[in-house]
Design an enzyme around this catalytic site. Structure first.
Site, PDB file in Angstrom:
ATOM      1  N   HIS A 230       0.841  -1.204   0.000  1.00  0.00           N
ATOM      2  CA  HIS A 230       0.000   0.000   0.000  1.00  0.00           C
ATOM      3  C   HIS A 230       0.879   1.259   0.000  1.00  0.00           C
ATOM      4  CE1 HIS A 230      -3.592   2.324   1.725  1.00  0.00           C
ATOM      5  NE2 HIS A 230      -2.579   3.145   1.949  1.00  0.00           N
ATOM      6  N   GLU A 231       1.844   1.299   0.929  1.00  0.00           N
ATOM      7  CA  GLU A 231       2.704   2.486   1.019  1.00  0.00           C
ATOM      8  C   GLU A 231       3.551   2.640  -0.231  1.00  0.00           C
ATOM      9  OE1 GLU A 231       1.816   4.344   3.394  1.00  0.00           O
ATOM     10  OE2 GLU A 231       0.675   2.747   4.371  1.00  0.00           O
TER      11      GLU A 231
ATOM     12  N   GLU B 265      -5.990   7.371  -1.148  1.00  0.00           N
ATOM     13  CA  GLU B 265      -6.182   6.182  -0.321  1.00  0.00           C
ATOM     14  C   GLU B 265      -6.905   5.039  -1.031  1.00  0.00           C
ATOM     15  OE1 GLU B 265      -4.380   5.678   1.924  1.00  0.00           O
ATOM     16  OE2 GLU B 265      -3.729   7.712   2.381  1.00  0.00           O
TER      17      GLU B 265
HETATM   18 ZN    ZN Z   1      -2.499   5.145   2.410  1.00  0.00          ZN
END
Ligand code: ZN
Length: 780
Positions: free
Chosen positions: A275-276, A298
């Site tokens: 994700h990062e 996000e």
């Molecule tokens: Zn995030």
């Protein structure tokens, strides 16, 4: 904004540090005025274009310095004294209790950058940042760009490109570092010295995930990682899972497992890593113009994080993340995925919820199915190429797909991204039926499956691909204890588990019948992610709040027996065994068994009582009233660590003892100095379903004292504390009414208000379900 040059002096005392920032910037309107954001304890001096500014009237609460008579090109120098933080925002300083060493990291998200250097704190004012750090000679320094030690105790971090203030970072202290390299990218992992052996053990898996994710993200984006080195620093007291600072991601250090972890724990960590990394392109390279497009960051990172890790990650997404998002999307506080209307940063923080992450990612999954994967990826690549190192908004992203021929995209996107709530999906006469209360016709691309081999019991969204509430008819629920254990496809089981959780929350299935489904089907569940997630819900929500005093003891005993049974019958040493054991301990009333386990007796084969599992048991034993302060101190002595301190705080608050409750409450409501993790643990331990008589006076006190407590602190910590300290064990109309009165008084900061609205909604649903099914509310 042209450039930042920041000099930090970290050689002073443990409370304050020096921060001198030189900002070079261009004014659009020479002669005009603006302000710089700076959250200092005091300003030593400031000058604009060589002209000293009068800073005698600087107000630390206003956090700004006005600038007038700007030239076209300007140089501003701000020399400030700032405070280290202990709430996980700004420049956080943690002293490791294991060895007394200090560890620092900077968390600039969401509006905390001015807490460690003067800046124009706005996501579309990007600039290169040069950082010079004076620190003790045995420290290691890491940041967004490559760090060089100029001489012992003096480091410089050189810029790698223009970056937004909210993802600037610095990690400094006597950190333990492990290095590697992949495809020309230097890699590093950092953690506190006391975690060194654990970091060394976990490093191969962490690096393997990182390398695999780089390869896949390079393929998906068609553009190489743009930020030079890639460091991942596991830091203490971190509020979020992780933060996508370019070149130097910070992650909570619970991810450096000290004890045995489940497959589910490992999967979650892999997904967080990916994700990062996805943010390095989506968020860092192309950044939203303002916080109202938060979802652009996000939703995509969430989607790509799962996608990069693979099919297992989507099962976990369905079981864990969707449940979080479903809860958010049925609350009064729900909002559209796109455009959360955040007027300021404080409002935007509230949008870091299951909608921006889980719903957004589900909508993107639907979009990829709708457009076809190639067209979906082509649009993504077009968008990143167009806006690299800059900012963009929702319309720019849509345009990137439309330019690839997706002409109907506005029609598709509007009901998915601009409206709120869950559609209801059912199968009637063999056909999919979509019901939407507000008339937004969302197109669903889903498969219809069956819960039985003959195909007589249909289930919509059998592969768990869309975002909706799956509605099953009453006869299907009646037969579910026999049907669900036999469903072979994990995705279909996840669809049913989510349908069950939603049906309970909407008072459509009797809580006791829901428990019967859990008791019958959980022992057959093979995915430990699902065992973990469903067991948490069954213990913490279903039994704890939906059953009443008459039904709870038996329900709890049955659930504990079923979970202990899963732990007994799971493969020795498996993640599933550990997940079931943890959940079982959480509802166990059987002191003898718990004491036996602590002494190493009667354990299921393959289960070891290591440091963390021992604390799970100790926490439960404390809540049952069998540990005094001395016994808790002895446990802390066994595990003299920062995590041990947090566990001990939980134990002290959980004890069924009036003085222990009073002490915990005092800290929660009045102690501005208490560290964030300790506070969360106190609030979490305080309310226990079996201690209602003891905690009854604190129900009213929560509502009376929260407004004052919310002024003590700021940001994440206020929201977390409000949520965890909410009297969720007093499931009665009186608690609902008190919630309404507090909200009507309008005395809370926006972010705290959101926490109270959400906790109040959970409680109201439990009250409503009990009323509907003739279960009693809790007596005050
Ligand atoms: Zn995030």
């Amino acid at each position: 904004m042209d450039a930042y040059d920041v000099v930090l002096d970290l050689t002073g005392d443990e409370r304050e540090f020096g921060s001198t920032t030189t900002l070079r910037f261009t004014a659009r309107e020479p002669g005009g005025s603006t302000f710089v954001d700076v959250a200092a304890v005091r300003l030593r001096s400031a000058s604009l274009n060589g002209r000293p500014l009068d800073v005698s009237g600087y107000d630390p609460d206003v956090r700004r310095v006005g600038l007038t008579d700007l030239a076209e090109r300007n140089e501003l120098v701000v020399d400030a004294v700032m405070a280290y933080s202990h709430d996980g925002e700004g420049l956080h300083r943690h002293v490791d209790v294991a060895d007394g060493r200090p560890y620092l990291y900077a968390m600039s998200f969401l509006d905390a950058a001015p807490r460690w250097y003067a800046c124009f704190d706005q996501p579309d004012l990007k600039a290169p940042v040069t950082l010079t750090v004076h620190c003790p000679p045995d420290w290691v320094v890491s940041g967004n760009g490559p760090a060089r030690e100029l001489e012992p105790g003096r480091w410089q971090i050189t810029p790698i490109g223009p970056i937004a203030t909210y993802f600037t970072t610095l990690v400094a202290g006597p950190y333990h570092v492990v290095r590697d390299e992949h495809d020309g990218i230097p890699l590093a992992l950092l953690a506190r010295k006391s975690l060194a052996e654990h970091l060394d053990r976990e490093a191969p898996e962490l690096f393997a995930t990182t390398k695999r994710s780089f390869d896949e993200l390079h393929r998906l984006f068609g553009r190489r990682y743009p930020w030079g080195e890639y460091h991942q620093a596991f830091v203490p007291d971190f509020n979020a899972g992780a933060m996508e600072n370019p070149g130097c991601v910070t992650l909570r250090d619970a991810y450096v497992f000290r004890s045995r972890a489940t497959d589910s724990d490992r999967l979650e960590r892999q997904i967080t890593i990916a994700h990062e990394m996805a943010h390095m392109w989506f968020g860092d390279l192309v950044t939203m113009r303002w916080w109202d497009d938060l979802w652009l960051n996000e939703s995509f990172a969430e989607y790509l994080g799962q996608r990069v890790i693979g099919p297992h990650a989507w099962v976990s997404f369905g079981a864990v993340r969707k449940a979080w998002g479903h809860a958010a999307d049925r609350r009064p506080s729900t909002h559209p995925v796109a455009g959360n209307a955040a007027a300021d940063a404080a409002a935007a923080l509230a949008a870091f919820d299951g909608i921006s992450y889980a719903k957004g990612a589900s909508v993107l999954r639907q979009l990829a199915l709708h457009l076809g994967d190639e067209a979906f990826l082509a649009g993504l690549r077009r968008y990143v190429e167009r806006y690299a190192f800059g900012n963009a908004e929702f319309a720019d992203l849509l345009a990137a797909w439309k330019d690839g021929g997706a002409d109907d995209l506005d029609e598709w996107a509007s009901p998915w991204l601009r409206t709120t709530g869950l559609d209801e999906l059912a199968v009637e006469s063999g056909a999919l039926v979509v019901r939407n209360r507000d008339g937004a016709a969302r197109p669903h691309t889903v498969s219809i499956g069956a819960l039985d081999p003959a195909g007589d019991v249909p289930v919509p969204d059998a592969y768990d691909e869309t975002w909706a509430k799956v509605v099953l008819p009453a006869p299907t629920w009646d037969a579910m204890p026999e049907l669900l254990p036999a469903v072979a496809d994990a995705r279909t089981r996840v669809t049913v588990w989510n349908a069950l959780r939603l049906a309970v929350a909407d008072a459509e299935v009797h809580p006791s019948h829901a428990l019967a489904v859990v008791l019958a089907a959980l022992p057959a569940e093979t995915e430990d992610t699902v065992v973990d997630s469903v067991a948490r819900w069954a213990t913490g929500t279903l039994v704890a709040t939906y059953l009443d005093d008459a039904t709870r003891p038996a329900g709890q005993a049955q659930l504990a027996a079923a979970l202990f049974g899963i732990a007994e019958r799971s493969a020795a040493g498996s993640g599933r065994q550990l997940a079931a054991a943890r959940a079982a301990i959480g509802v166990a009333a059987d002191r003898e068994r718990l004491d036996g386990w602590l002494a190493g007796r009667g354990l299921p084969s393959g289960l070891e009582i290591d440091t963390e599992l021992r604390w799970v048991i100790v926490r439960r034993v404390a809540a049952l009233g069998a540990l005094d302060d001395a016994a808790i101190d002895a446990e802390l002595e066994r595990d003299h660590s920062s995590s041990g301190l947090v566990h001990a705080a939980y134990c002290r608050a959980a004890r069924p003892d009036p003085e222990a409750k009073a002490a915990a409450w005092r800290t929660i409501m009045t102690d501005a100095e208490c560290g964030n993790y300790e506070l969360y643990a106190l609030a979490e331990g305080f309310w226990q379903p079996g201690q209602r008589a003891l905690t009854a006076p604190y129900v009213a006190r929560y509502f009376a004292e929260l407004p004052g407590a919310s002024q003590l602190r700021s940001g994440w910590i206020t929201q977390r504390v409000a949520l965890r300290a909410y009297p969720w064990t007093a499931v009665a109309p009186a608690t609902s009414n008190a919630t309404d009165r507090l909200l009507a008084a309008d005395s809370l900061p926006a972010i705290v208000r959101r926490a109270v609205v959400d906790a109040g909604d959970d409680l109201r649903r439990a009250v409503a379900a009990r009323t509907r099914f003739g279960l009693a509310p809790d007596a005050a």
